[in-house]
Design a protein around this motif. Structure first.
Motif, PDB file in Angstrom:
ATOM      1  N   ASP A  93       0.823  -1.208   0.000  1.00 20.28           N
ATOM      2  CA  ASP A  93       0.000   0.000   0.000  1.00 20.28           C
ATOM      3  C   ASP A  93       0.855   1.256   0.000  1.00 20.28           C
ATOM      4  O   ASP A  93       1.824   1.360   0.764  1.00 20.28           O
ATOM      5  N   VAL A  94       0.465   2.224  -0.835  1.00 17.00           N
ATOM      6  CA  VAL A  94       1.146   3.515  -0.903  1.00 17.00           C
ATOM      7  C   VAL A  94       0.111   4.620  -1.076  1.00 17.00           C
ATOM      8  O   VAL A  94      -1.056   4.363  -1.371  1.00 17.00           O
ATOM      9  N   THR A  95       0.574   5.848  -0.907  1.00 13.47           N
ATOM     10  CA  THR A  95      -0.250   7.027  -1.139  1.00 13.47           C
ATOM     11  C   THR A  95       0.525   7.986  -2.021  1.00 13.47           C
ATOM     12  O   THR A  95       1.709   8.236  -1.775  1.00 13.47           O
ATOM     13  N   VAL A  96      -0.147   8.499  -3.053  1.00 14.35           N
ATOM     14  CA  VAL A  96       0.435   9.511  -3.936  1.00 14.35           C
ATOM     15  C   VAL A  96      -0.231  10.842  -3.615  1.00 14.35           C
ATOM     16  O   VAL A  96      -1.467  10.923  -3.561  1.00 14.35           O
ATOM     17  N   VAL A  97       0.577  11.897  -3.405  1.00 15.76           N
ATOM     18  CA  VAL A  97       0.021  13.176  -2.954  1.00 15.76           C
ATOM     19  C   VAL A  97       0.801  14.315  -3.596  1.00 15.76           C
ATOM     20  O   VAL A  97       1.978  14.175  -3.940  1.00 15.76           O
ATOM     21  N   LYS A  98       0.131  15.451  -3.760  1.00 10.67           N
ATOM     22  CA  LYS A  98       0.791  16.667  -4.251  1.00 10.67           C
ATOM     23  C   LYS A  98      -0.008  17.874  -3.784  1.00 10.67           C
ATOM     24  O   LYS A  98      -1.231  17.905  -3.917  1.00 10.67           O
ATOM     25  N   CYS A  99       0.676  18.864  -3.224  1.00  8.85           N
ATOM     26  CA  CYS A  99       0.086  20.160  -2.907  1.00  8.85           C
ATOM     27  C   CYS A  99       0.471  21.126  -4.017  1.00  8.85           C
ATOM     28  O   CYS A  99       1.623  21.149  -4.452  1.00  8.85           O
ATOM     29  N   GLY A 100      -0.500  21.932  -4.463  1.00 11.74           N
ATOM     30  CA  GLY A 100      -0.235  22.841  -5.563  1.00 11.74           C
ATOM     31  C   GLY A 100      -0.866  24.201  -5.345  1.00 11.74           C
ATOM     32  O   GLY A 100      -1.501  24.460  -4.319  1.00 11.74           O
ATOM     33  N   GLY A 101      -0.697  25.058  -6.354  1.00 13.08           N
ATOM     34  CA  GLY A 101      -1.189  26.423  -6.270  1.00 13.08           C
ATOM     35  C   GLY A 101      -0.143  27.343  -5.665  1.00 13.08           C
ATOM     36  O   GLY A 101       0.677  26.923  -4.852  1.00 13.08           O
ATOM     37  N   GLU A 102      -0.166  28.614  -6.053  1.00 15.45           N
ATOM     38  CA  GLU A 102       0.856  29.551  -5.581  1.00 15.45           C
ATOM     39  C   GLU A 102       0.802  29.781  -4.077  1.00 15.45           C
ATOM     40  O   GLU A 102       1.804  30.133  -3.464  1.00 15.45           O
ATOM     41  N   CYS A 103      -0.385  29.622  -3.483  1.00  9.82           N
ATOM     42  CA  CYS A 103      -0.455  29.738  -2.022  1.00  9.82           C
ATOM     43  C   CYS A 103      -0.720  28.373  -1.384  1.00  9.82           C
ATOM     44  O   CYS A 103      -1.192  28.288  -0.252  1.00  9.82           O
ATOM     45  N   LEU A 104      -0.430  27.299  -2.127  1.00 17.83           N
ATOM     46  CA  LEU A 104      -0.505  25.921  -1.614  1.00 17.83           C
ATOM     47  C   LEU A 104      -1.885  25.617  -1.049  1.00 17.83           C
ATOM     48  O   LEU A 104      -2.029  25.094   0.049  1.00 17.83           O
ATOM     49  N   ASP A 105      -2.908  25.912  -1.847  1.00 19.13           N
ATOM     50  CA  ASP A 105      -4.289  25.734  -1.399  1.00 19.13           C
ATOM     51  C   ASP A 105      -5.042  24.687  -2.216  1.00 19.13           C
ATOM     52  O   ASP A 105      -6.260  24.601  -2.152  1.00 19.13           O
ATOM     53  N   GLU A 106      -4.313  23.885  -3.012  1.00 18.02           N
ATOM     54  CA  GLU A 106      -4.911  22.784  -3.760  1.00 18.02           C
ATOM     55  C   GLU A 106      -4.124  21.511  -3.457  1.00 18.02           C
ATOM     56  O   GLU A 106      -2.956  21.575  -3.082  1.00 18.02           O
ATOM     57  N   TYR A 107      -4.773  20.380  -3.648  1.00 18.78           N
ATOM     58  CA  TYR A 107      -4.042  19.125  -3.409  1.00 18.78           C
ATOM     59  C   TYR A 107      -4.682  17.975  -4.166  1.00 18.78           C
ATOM     60  O   TYR A 107      -5.867  17.999  -4.510  1.00 18.78           O
ATOM     61  N   TYR A 108      -3.866  16.978  -4.436  1.00 16.61           N
ATOM     62  CA  TYR A 108      -4.306  15.707  -5.007  1.00 16.61           C
ATOM     63  C   TYR A 108      -3.853  14.607  -4.067  1.00 16.61           C
ATOM     64  O   TYR A 108      -2.752  14.665  -3.506  1.00 16.61           O
ATOM     65  N   VAL A 109      -4.685  13.600  -3.892  1.00 23.55           N
ATOM     66  CA  VAL A 109      -4.283  12.439  -3.102  1.00 23.55           C
ATOM     67  C   VAL A 109      -4.988  11.201  -3.627  1.00 23.55           C
ATOM     68  O   VAL A 109      -6.162  11.259  -4.001  1.00 23.55           O
ATOM     69  N   SER A 110      -4.250  10.119  -3.701  1.00 22.73           N
ATOM     70  CA  SER A 110      -4.830   8.830  -4.077  1.00 22.73           C
ATOM     71  C   SER A 110      -4.045   7.713  -3.412  1.00 22.73           C
ATOM     72  O   SER A 110      -2.816   7.776  -3.319  1.00 22.73           O
ATOM     73  N   THR A 111      -4.753   6.715  -2.951  1.00 27.17           N
ATOM     74  CA  THR A 111      -4.082   5.506  -2.482  1.00 27.17           C
ATOM     75  C   THR A 111      -3.825   4.588  -3.671  1.00 27.17           C
ATOM     76  O   THR A 111      -4.343   4.792  -4.772  1.00 27.17           O
ATOM     77  N   GLY A 112      -3.005   3.604  -3.440  1.00 30.41           N
ATOM     78  CA  GLY A 112      -2.697   2.659  -4.497  1.00 30.41           C
ATOM     79  C   GLY A 112      -1.825   1.537  -3.977  1.00 30.41           C
ATOM     80  O   GLY A 112      -1.592   1.406  -2.767  1.00 30.41           O
ATOM     81  N   THR A 113      -1.310   0.743  -4.897  1.00 26.85           N
ATOM     82  CA  THR A 113      -0.441  -0.378  -4.557  1.00 26.85           C
ATOM     83  C   THR A 113       0.824  -0.303  -5.382  1.00 26.85           C
ATOM     84  O   THR A 113       0.763  -0.215  -6.618  1.00 26.85           O
ATOM     85  N   LEU A 114       1.953  -0.285  -4.715  1.00 26.46           N
ATOM     86  CA  LEU A 114       3.229  -0.367  -5.419  1.00 26.46           C
ATOM     87  C   LEU A 114       3.423  -1.836  -5.780  1.00 26.46           C
ATOM     88  O   LEU A 114       3.588  -2.686  -4.902  1.00 26.46           O
ATOM     89  N   THR A 115       3.387  -2.118  -7.081  1.00 26.85           N
ATOM     90  CA  THR A 115       3.398  -3.509  -7.526  1.00 26.85           C
ATOM     91  C   THR A 115       4.758  -3.983  -8.022  1.00 26.85           C
ATOM     92  O   THR A 115       5.006  -5.189  -8.060  1.00 26.85           O
ATOM     93  N   GLU A 116       5.624  -3.021  -8.391  1.00 22.86           N
ATOM     94  CA  GLU A 116       6.862  -3.446  -9.051  1.00 22.86           C
ATOM     95  C   GLU A 116       7.892  -2.318  -9.014  1.00 22.86           C
ATOM     96  O   GLU A 116       7.551  -1.138  -9.158  1.00 22.86           O
ATOM     97  N   ASN A 117       9.155  -2.679  -8.840  1.00 20.65           N
ATOM     98  CA  ASN A 117      10.270  -1.774  -9.080  1.00 20.65           C
ATOM     99  C   ASN A 117      10.752  -2.035 -10.504  1.00 20.65           C
ATOM    100  O   ASN A 117      11.309  -3.103 -10.797  1.00 20.65           O
ATOM    101  N   THR A 118      10.507  -1.081 -11.396  1.00 22.59           N
ATOM    102  CA  THR A 118      10.862  -1.286 -12.798  1.00 22.59           C
ATOM    103  C   THR A 118      12.318  -0.879 -13.041  1.00 22.59           C
ATOM    104  O   THR A 118      12.970  -0.284 -12.175  1.00 22.59           O
ATOM    105  N   ASN A 119      12.799  -1.169 -14.251  1.00 21.57           N
ATOM    106  CA  ASN A 119      14.210  -0.891 -14.555  1.00 21.57           C
ATOM    107  C   ASN A 119      14.359  -0.493 -16.025  1.00 21.57           C
ATOM    108  O   ASN A 119      15.160  -1.053 -16.752  1.00 21.57           O
TER     109      ASN A 119
END
Length: 411
Positions: free
Chosen positions: A332-358
């Motif tokens: 289990d992992v979480t992907v997140v990002k805060c955005g906007g010039e005053c840091l007032d927006e965000y994205y978040v989603s859970t997920g599954t890290l399935t593989e280390n690619t190369n």
């Protein structure tokens, strides 16, 4: 964990009666928390770092709230079990507080749900207090391609209490020149010994990268920085080495460190650490599959403590210096990002890290993540390129924290 229970009741002189009337909920709270039961008249004794609930113990206390409005904690959390007309009073108080522009909520209902909610609210409170006054060093300038990742320093300070501070890249270069290979030789050898393998990079590259780490660490100490972001490519032009290894080791030590002078991403990493206690992985979004809702995240730096094993490589784009190819744990992992010039927006989603690619044509640390939400977000309204990866399912913590600070969720 201590809760200051600020009691509003129409007959506070009968403390024993108040306690017996609400014995069920108070007994349950005492199983999980240290209760410090105070009168509303003791609000002056509460410090800004004390977590408080307003215990609405009886009806008829609405006027008391209006009289003590300026001293109430912000936001206010009202606890009401319904006994002694407490819920009726809490509803009236909540509406009045909203009219005055104060965020608040009522805790009422099943006891276990109340307990769970208190833990979430306490975590938010501690994270907000932790962020307030933190310092983020911007060493150099943001990379010129980060055209959507700017932050207004003043607005960010007003919203979050954080302070961005600019630091000349020349200062880092000066400190770097003052450090000899002999000073870092043992540490470089020790790190190389911990790696699963060492590819491409030379011992000279390793020593130069370790000198950058020592120089950045000195700046962080001198300027009392909680986090920093580095103009990596400018550094490469002037010293022939990147900051990949330095940022990795700083993150291992708890000093949040991000790449490319990305102001939004380093704040995201700092905020994530404040409410999860975790270090995180800042990465490019390198591939997206909207049919399977999979993405590949990649970058040339990751904290070694976030990995199961790591390989010392060279930097992907320049084929110089030292980079980290981390092998991250699946799950289990979480992907997140805060955005906007005053840091007032965000994205978040859970997920599954399935593989280390190369893949040979991507940055060194690469992970495939199967999201639990639509990957269309990345193609339709992304908050820039860089996103942050955390171990575990942290969506509730992140969502509650950002919503409590008036931020808009982007989906």
């Amino acid at each position: 964990m201590t809760i200051n229970l600020i009691t509003f009741a129409s007959s506070l002189d009968k403390h024993g009666v108040i306690y017996s009337s609400h014995q069920t909920i108070l007994n349950e709270l005492e199983k999980y928390f240290n209760l410090n039961i105070l009168s509303y008249q003791d609000l002056d004794k509460i410090g800004k770092d004390d977590f408080c609930l307003l215990f609405i113990a009886t009806g008829g206390v609405e006027r008391l709230i209006t009289q003590y409005f300026e001293k109430l904690p912000r936001p206010s959390i009202l606890l009401a079990d319904g006994m002694q007309n407490s819920l009726a009073s809490a509803l009236e108080i909540s509406a009045w507080l909203h009219d005055k522009g104060m965020k608040n909520e009522i805790l009422h209902g099943e006891l276990q749900q109340i307990i769970k909610r208190i833990f979430v609210l306490h975590n938010n409170f501690k994270a907000q207090r932790a962020l307030n006054g933190m310092r983020i060093g911007v060493v150099g300038t943001s990379a010129p391609w980060l055209i959507a990742s700017n932050v207004d320093y003043l607005l960010a300070k007003r919203r979050w209490g954080i302070q961005y501070t600019d630091i000349n890249l020349e200062r880092l270069q000066e400190y770097y020149q003052q450090i000899s290979d002999d000073e870092v030789g043992a540490a470089a050898a020790q790190l190389a010994g911990q790696a699963l393998a060492c590819r491409e990079a030379s011992p000279e590259d390793m020593l130069k990268a370790m000198r950058i780490y020592r120089a950045l660490h000195r700046i962080a100490q001198e300027d009392k920085l909680n986090a920093l972001t580095l103009s990596c490519y400018k550094l490469l032009e002037t010293t022939g080495t990147t900051g990949c290894l330095a940022l990795s080791l700083l993150n291992d030590e708890g000093i949040v460190a991000g790449c490319e002078g990305d102001l939004q991403s380093v704040f995201t990493m700092l905020a994530a650490r404040s409410f999860t206690g975790q270090s995180s992985f800042m990465a490019n979004t390198s591939m997206i599959n909207t049919r399977t809702n999979e993405i590949i995240l990649s970058h040339c730096s990751v904290g070694t403590k976030q990995t199961d094993r790591f390989i010392l490589r060279n930097h992907f784009e320049s084929e110089q210096s030292i980079a980290i190819q981390g092998l991250l744990p699946t799950g289990d992992v979480t992907v997140v990002k805060c955005g906007g010039e005053c840091l007032d927006e965000y994205y978040v989603s859970t997920g599954t890290l399935t593989e280390n690619t190369n893949y040979i044509n991507m940055c060194r640390t690469q992970v495939r993540v199967r999201l639990n939400t639509s990957a269309d977000y990345f193609l339709k309204h992304p908050l820039g390129n860089h996103h942050i990866l955390l171990q575990g399912n942290n969506e509730i913590l992140i969502n509650e924290f950002m919503q409590a600070n008036g931020c808009k969720r982007i989906e």
